[in-house]
Design a protein around this motif. Structure first.
Motif, mmCIF file in Angstrom:
data_model
loop_
_atom_site.group_PDB
_atom_site.id
_atom_site.type_symbol
_atom_site.label_atom_id
_atom_site.label_comp_id
_atom_site.label_asym_id
_atom_site.label_seq_id
_atom_site.Cartn_x
_atom_site.Cartn_y
_atom_site.Cartn_z
ATOM 1 N N ARG A 137 0.830 -1.188 0.000
ATOM 2 C CA ARG A 137 0.000 0.000 0.000
ATOM 3 C C ARG A 137 0.874 1.251 0.000
ATOM 4 N N LEU A 138 0.494 2.227 -0.813
ATOM 5 C CA LEU A 138 1.232 3.484 -0.839
ATOM 6 C C LEU A 138 1.248 4.123 0.547
ATOM 7 N N ILE A 191 1.290 -0.978 -6.868
ATOM 8 C CA ILE A 191 1.131 -0.268 -5.599
ATOM 9 C C ILE A 191 -0.352 0.008 -5.388
ATOM 10 N N GLU A 192 -0.858 -0.292 -4.196
ATOM 11 C CA GLU A 192 -2.265 -0.006 -3.906
ATOM 12 C C GLU A 192 -2.414 1.450 -3.482
ATOM 13 N N VAL A 193 -3.330 2.153 -4.148
ATOM 14 C CA VAL A 193 -3.601 3.555 -3.830
ATOM 15 C C VAL A 193 -5.050 3.692 -3.377
ATOM 16 N N GLU A 194 -5.364 4.858 -2.840
ATOM 17 C CA GLU A 194 -6.730 5.104 -2.408
ATOM 18 C C GLU A 194 -7.639 5.310 -3.618
ATOM 19 N N GLU A 234 -0.709 1.667 -10.648
ATOM 20 C CA GLU A 234 -1.482 1.925 -9.435
ATOM 21 C C GLU A 234 -2.729 1.039 -9.464
ATOM 22 N N ALA A 235 -2.953 0.328 -8.377
ATOM 23 C CA ALA A 235 -4.104 -0.560 -8.267
ATOM 24 C C ALA A 235 -5.013 -0.101 -7.144
ATOM 25 N N GLY A 277 -8.873 11.762 -11.062
ATOM 26 C CA GLY A 277 -8.099 11.387 -9.880
ATOM 27 C C GLY A 277 -6.640 11.097 -10.210
ATOM 28 N N ALA A 278 -6.352 10.970 -11.502
ATOM 29 C CA ALA A 278 -5.012 10.590 -11.947
ATOM 30 C C ALA A 278 -4.102 11.807 -12.028
#
Length: 461
Positions: free
Chosen positions: A53-54, A350-353, A238-239, A217-218
């Motif tokens: 997670r980021l 990487i997991e992002v919100e 980003e996931a 959001g990007a």
């Protein structure tokens, strides 16, 4: 017949002035198609992934700022929004306060440039249908284009192939319908063929951040740029955690045969594995299509592979005229940008919100974006202020097309900051001051008060 079809397709692309690199890439996939390649990824060949997670990573402010100063931005902007009844670039849609997607993207980037003293060049990958309108809309931002770099480059096009014999389709009534885009995986081919890849490297940029123009959001956030630079990876995506609205979408997995990360799209999933595709507990992560790439790694890999990354084939079957089922069945050869994750040794996730993934594919998504679920601050970044993003399902008979959708919200979108879900059946017009609270369902033959707003009147149109 297939080889003859390839030569016909080649000749057609040459006559249309398609870049030679794109023609050779098309030929690569044509041969796969000719030999029966389906691009399907069986559930038995993959296993689920768990990722970092980021929020759990540590990146210093100096590393983040330096990474941002060496980053370029590319927005995929070839879509017309035809599924919503548009015939111009979807990014021209009004989002908030008279600002379109393009306006907000431009202002996000200009703000970051000033705050971090970073050049942050912004380039759009347009299609021949979106280029003119896009450049005209961006002309008001005098300082947006960076010296020595273009503001856009064109995605390639390829002929649709008749399913019966793989020859190029002909449609004199509307010749434009004879062509299709090669999917967003074409960005790598277009970057190389246009010369933009070499230009970016020559000007000292190390990384490129690629995302869809319909995802506000990007934003090239410094903390993500810093994480990527620190990781040393050649390629990252980003996931986000999948939600019920993602059940029919793609997901990440690890291939058992070689341990590489893969992105499996719905079109690559065998029918017997669709239940596994929809299993949110098994396959937890979906792609935001926010991608970070080391530019030199991309150039070296393309050079090593003679310009063809060899992304997994996506065989997309449609009618020649998508709006007319009486027209012949055709095959569109496509690739997905995110599928390159399996090409680069050392690729990562990487997991992002969820607020970094706000795609607008339908008017359902547009309603949420126009509501108060998000605020837009002075930095023009979307901030999720609601507890969660509500699920929206609008009656497609009345709300699918943007023109009809707008008629039914003459006073703007209702408040949805306290909504869990909104399902509408029938024809409803929303008045001023309406708020959706909790789970709300409007049926064609009922009337419902939505606190604390007005009484809505609906008809079974």
């Amino acid at each position: 017949m297939g080889s003859a079809g390839l030569e016909m397709a080649r000749a057609k692309m040459v006559d249309a002035g398609v870049d030679p690199v794109a023609i050779e890439t098309f030929a690569h996939y044509y041969r796969l198609l000719e030999h029966g390649e389906t691009g399907l990824i069986a559930e038995s060949a993959i296993e689920p992934v768990d990722i970092e997670r980021l929020a759990d990573t540590e990146v210093s402010a100096d590393v983040a700022a330096d990474a941002l100063r060496h980053t370029a931005i590319i927005k995929l902007n070839g879509g017309l929004g035809t599924s919503m009844g548009m015939d111009r670039a979807k990014s021209l849609l009004c989002v908030r306060r008279g600002l379109s997607f393009l306006d907000i993207i431009a202002r996000q980037v200009l703000h970051l440039r000033e705050k971090y003293d970073a050049p942050l060049p912004l380039l759009f990958m347009n299609s021949f249908r979106t280029r003119e309108d896009t450049l005209e809309a961006l002309a008001r931002y005098d300082s947006l284009q960076v010296d020595g770099l273009p503001l856009d480059f064109l995605q390639n096009k390829e002929p649709k192939l008749l399913a019966k014999d793989l020859t190029p389709a002909s449609f004199p009534k509307d010749p434009d319908l004879e062509w299709c885009p090669p999917g967003h995986g074409d960005v790598y081919t277009a970057l190389r063929g246009s010369g933009v890849l070499d230009q970016l490297i020559e000007q000292g940029f190390h990384f490129v951040f690629i995302s869809n123009s319909d995802n506000l959001g990007a934003v090239p956030a410094p903390e993500v740029a810093g994480w990527f630079a620190q990781s040393g990876a050649p390629f990252a995506i980003e996931a986000v955690r999948r939600t019920p609205s993602d059940k029919k979408g793609g997901h990440f997995a690890r291939r058992k045969a070689d341990g590489r990360l893969v992105l499996r799209e719905t079109a690559q999933t065998p029918k017997e594995d669709l239940a596994a595709l929809a299993d949110l507990e098994r396959h937890k992560y979906t792609s935001t299509n926010n991608i970070w790439i080391d530019l030199r790694a991309l150039r070296d890999t393309l050079d090593h592979r003679d310009g063809v990354l060899g992304l997994p084939l996506i065989r997309n079957e449609k009618h020649l005229d998508p709006s007319d089922p009486s027209t012949p069945e055709v095959i569109q050869i496509e690739t997905a940008m995110g599928a390159a994750i399996e090409v680069f040794e050392g690729s990562t996730l990487i997991e992002v919100e969820r607020d970094r993934f706000v795609p607008v594919k339908t008017t359902n998504d547009l309603l949420v974006l126009r509501s108060d679920v998000y605020t837009i601050g002075p930095d023009f970044v979307l901030d999720l202020v609601a507890a969660d993003v509500p699920y929206v399902e609008l009656d497609p008979t009345h709300y699918k097309l943007v023109g009809e959708f707008d008629k039914r919200f003459p006073e703007g979108a209702p408040s949805m900051a306290k909504a869990s879900s909104l399902k509408i059946d029938g024809d409803w017009t929303f008045g001023h001051g309406v708020a959706i609270v909790g789970d709300v369902a409007l049926e064609a033959d009922s009337a419902q008060r939505v606190a604390p707003g007005e009484v809505l009147t609906g008809t079974d149109g």
